[in-house]
Design a protein around this motif. Structure first.
Motif, PDB file in Angstrom:
ATOM      1  N   CYS A 164       0.864  -1.204   0.030  1.00 20.02           N
ATOM      2  CA  CYS A 164       0.210   0.100  -0.040  1.00 20.02           C
ATOM      3  C   CYS A 164       0.941   1.348   0.015  1.00 20.02           C
ATOM      4  N   ALA A 165       2.069   1.100   0.590  1.00 19.53           N
ATOM      5  CA  ALA A 165       2.931   2.286   0.548  1.00 19.53           C
ATOM      6  C   ALA A 165       3.343   2.589  -0.770  1.00 19.53           C
ATOM      7  N   HIS A 166       3.798   1.452  -1.350  1.00 20.81           N
ATOM      8  CA  HIS A 166       4.056   1.567  -3.003  1.00 20.81           C
ATOM      9  C   HIS A 166       2.897   2.059  -3.754  1.00 20.81           C
ATOM     10  N   LEU A 167       1.837   1.794  -3.649  1.00 25.19           N
ATOM     11  CA  LEU A 167       0.593   2.110  -4.360  1.00 25.19           C
ATOM     12  C   LEU A 167       0.514   3.617  -4.091  1.00 25.19           C
ATOM     13  N   ASN A 168       0.488   3.951  -3.080  1.00 24.95           N
ATOM     14  CA  ASN A 168       0.365   5.554  -2.237  1.00 24.95           C
ATOM     15  C   ASN A 168       1.443   6.397  -3.098  1.00 24.95           C
ATOM     16  N   GLY A 169       2.479   5.654  -3.268  1.00 28.91           N
ATOM     17  CA  GLY A 169       3.628   6.583  -3.594  1.00 28.91           C
ATOM     18  C   GLY A 169       4.500   6.903  -2.610  1.00 28.91           C
ATOM     19  N   ARG A 170       4.407   6.631  -1.422  1.00 29.38           N
ATOM     20  CA  ARG A 170       5.351   6.990  -0.170  1.00 29.38           C
ATOM     21  C   ARG A 170       6.569   6.043  -0.245  1.00 29.38           C
ATOM     22  N   ALA A 171       6.432   4.976  -1.034  1.00 30.48           N
ATOM     23  CA  ALA A 171       7.588   3.920  -1.052  1.00 30.48           C
ATOM     24  C   ALA A 171       7.849   3.358  -2.256  1.00 30.48           C
ATOM     25  N   THR A 172       8.852   2.793  -2.630  1.00 33.29           N
ATOM     26  CA  THR A 172       8.888   2.199  -4.068  1.00 33.29           C
ATOM     27  C   THR A 172       9.586   0.617  -3.929  1.00 33.29           C
ATOM     28  N   LEU A 173       8.892  -0.031  -4.528  1.00 33.43           N
ATOM     29  CA  LEU A 173       9.139  -1.481  -4.591  1.00 33.43           C
ATOM     30  C   LEU A 173       9.727  -1.739  -5.947  1.00 33.43           C
TER      31      LEU A 173
END
Length: 498
Positions: A164-173
């Motif tokens: 979810c952090a990746h989809l929110n743009g707050r982290a990158t997988l």
């Protein structure tokens, strides 16, 4: 909110089910419904999804939730829908922005703490996701195997919170890298086979042309030993064969994380196997032994002991190289281009024609035993080879040496390269139309083949298969034309076990 979980259209024959999630104000206690023919494991996802959302520090909506798994007439099974359902709930409740979710496919089971678990079919789904131009989100355990698909965009996530952090743009997988920990293939070596010159020659011809092979001889003469060495003299598998083999093993739930993926499969089902286990099937059709042997060898020991229905079910896949399983609500086609190697005794007691031991079987018993194998099935086996008993002095001789697999494989590989350059396939895969252009015979050779076919009562299939074998023998000798000696040797393999 609509999210999708992609099945492989190429290998599974299914469309991409959509996971539609709607939330409504509850009149009384909140309810969580899943519709769309969910099986038990799918219905139980309600509890997994609820616990995963709460333990990941999200809010589970205090509303009535309806999850629709479309299309409604397709039964849904397994835990692969968990992640898509959870993300749908988070998006429908406003805790996760929609953004570019339509560009993703989500395929993972959820643990109660929100971590992602691997599911079957990830490699096949990666093939379909790549074809449709989407990114595929998987658990870390299956991402490395799925990333083997050329051009795929695989994202590995440890848990739903990180995703979810990746989809929110707050982290990158980062995209997963293919698991390239490949080792050299390790097969049993032909050097272990003492004597049996004729059988070794037949194996080389079978490997060079992709032909089917039948060993017949008394018990303990080395039929199984010979068959197990065939994969080691076949050419290294092509990338497509490796990929499809990986996908089929993943669908069946077999290990795919082994470092040695370049090894051709060798499947040896017991003679008590059912038709379903051989060809595949079941309520939710799964690949059978013939598909798991795709690109490799299917060995059937004690061939007459197999159920007649099982053996007859092999006839069509031996010709077409695929198997189509039809059920009420679905139709699935799996690849099944295998090389059949079979072994049998000459009679029920096994000693018919053995110079060391006398046969105890009556003629009618021998006839019934051999009648278990139908003519059409035997007609599809190109090489029939007798494996005689060797004298103990030869078996115990310390000076006896045999050629190893490596030089044999080199000759076979060179022969396959000739065939690939000439016709784009192995000699066993030649169609009737291309066979005559590839195997142009002179008047003498045509007369010889015609006379032998009439004397041996060969069918049209048997005649064409003998011609393909002769073409392979000529290729092994690097001859451009098929001559009379090549035809004579090929025809001899049609009558050795008669």
């Amino acid at each position: 909110m609509e999210l999708s979980v992609l099945y492989s259209r190429a290998l599974c024959g299914l469309d991409a089910p959509l996971v539609q999630v709607e939330t409504h104000l509850a009149n009384g206690l909140p309810a969580f419904h899943i519709v769309g023919l969910p099986e038990t494991a799918v219905r139980e996802s309600k509890d997994r999804v609820r616990s995963a959302i709460i333990n990941s520090h999200f809010e589970f909506p205090d509303r009535r939730i309806t999850v629709n798994l479309a299309p409604a007439d397709l039964p849904k099974e397994g835990g692969r829908f968990d992640l898509a359902i959870a993300l749908g709930i988070l998006t429908a409740s406003g805790q996760l922005p929609v953004n570019d979710l339509a560009l993703y496919e989500f395929l993972a089971e959820l643990a109660l703490d929100g971590s992602l678990r691997a599911v079957r079919g990830s490699v096949a789904s990666a093939i379909a996701a790549t074809t449709s131009g989407r990114r595929l989100v998987l658990a870390q355990e299956s991402a490395g195997s799925a990333a083997q698909v050329p051009g795929s965009k695989i994202i590995a996530a440890a848990d739903i919170l990180t995703l979810c952090a990746h989809l929110n743009g707050r982290a990158t997988l980062q995209s997963a890298s293919p698991d390239n920990t490949l080792a050299a293939a390790a097969y049993p070596d032909m050097a272990d086979v003492v004597g049996q010159t004729a059988a070794r020659r037949a194996m080389e011809i079978a490997a060079a042309g992709g032909h089917n092979l039948l060993f017949c001889g008394p018990p303990g003469t080395g039929k199984t030993l010979l068959a197990s060495r065939l994969p080691g003299i076949l050419p290294p598998p092509r990338s497509r064969e490796v990929l499809y083999g990986l996908a089929l093993r993943d669908i069946e739930g077999l290990p795919t994380g082994t470092p040695n993926r370049l090894q051709r499969p060798f499947r040896s089902p017991h003679h008590s196997a059912t038709a379903t286990s051989l060809t595949g099937g079941g309520g939710s059709p799964r690949p059978g032994e013939i598909s798991l042997a795709h690109g490799g060898v299917l060995f059937l020991d004690e061939l007459p002991e197999f159920n007649r229905r099982c053996l007859e079910s092999l006839r069509e896949p031996m010709e077409s190289g695929e198997i189509t399983l039809t059920r009420t609500r679905r139709r699935v086609t799996y690849p099944a281009r295998f090389q059949l190697v079979a072994a049998m005794n000459p009679c029920p007691c096994g000693f018919l024609g053995d110079p060391e031991r006398s046969c105890r079987c009556r003629p009618e018993q021998v006839q019934r035993y051999r009648a278990r194998l139908s003519g059409p099935l035997l007609d599809r086996i190109d090489l029939h080879v007798t494996v005689p008993r060797l004298p103990p002095s030869q078996l115990l001789s310390r000076t006896a040496s045999a050629e190893a697999s490596a030089p044999v494989q080199a000759r076979v590989t060179r022969c396959r390269e000739i065939q690939q350059a000439r016709q784009g396939c192995s000699n066993a895969g030649l169609t009737s139309a291309s066979l005559h252009s590839v195997c142009q015979l002179g008047k003498k050779e045509t007369r010889h083949l015609s006379t032998a076919a009439q004397r041996m009562h060969l069918s049209a299939r048997g005649l064409h298969r003998s011609l393909r074998v002769a073409r392979t023998i000529a290729d092994l000798e690097q001859q451009d034309t098929v001559s009379a000696p090549h035809l004579a040797e090929a025809l001899a393999y049609r009558q050795q076990t008669e």
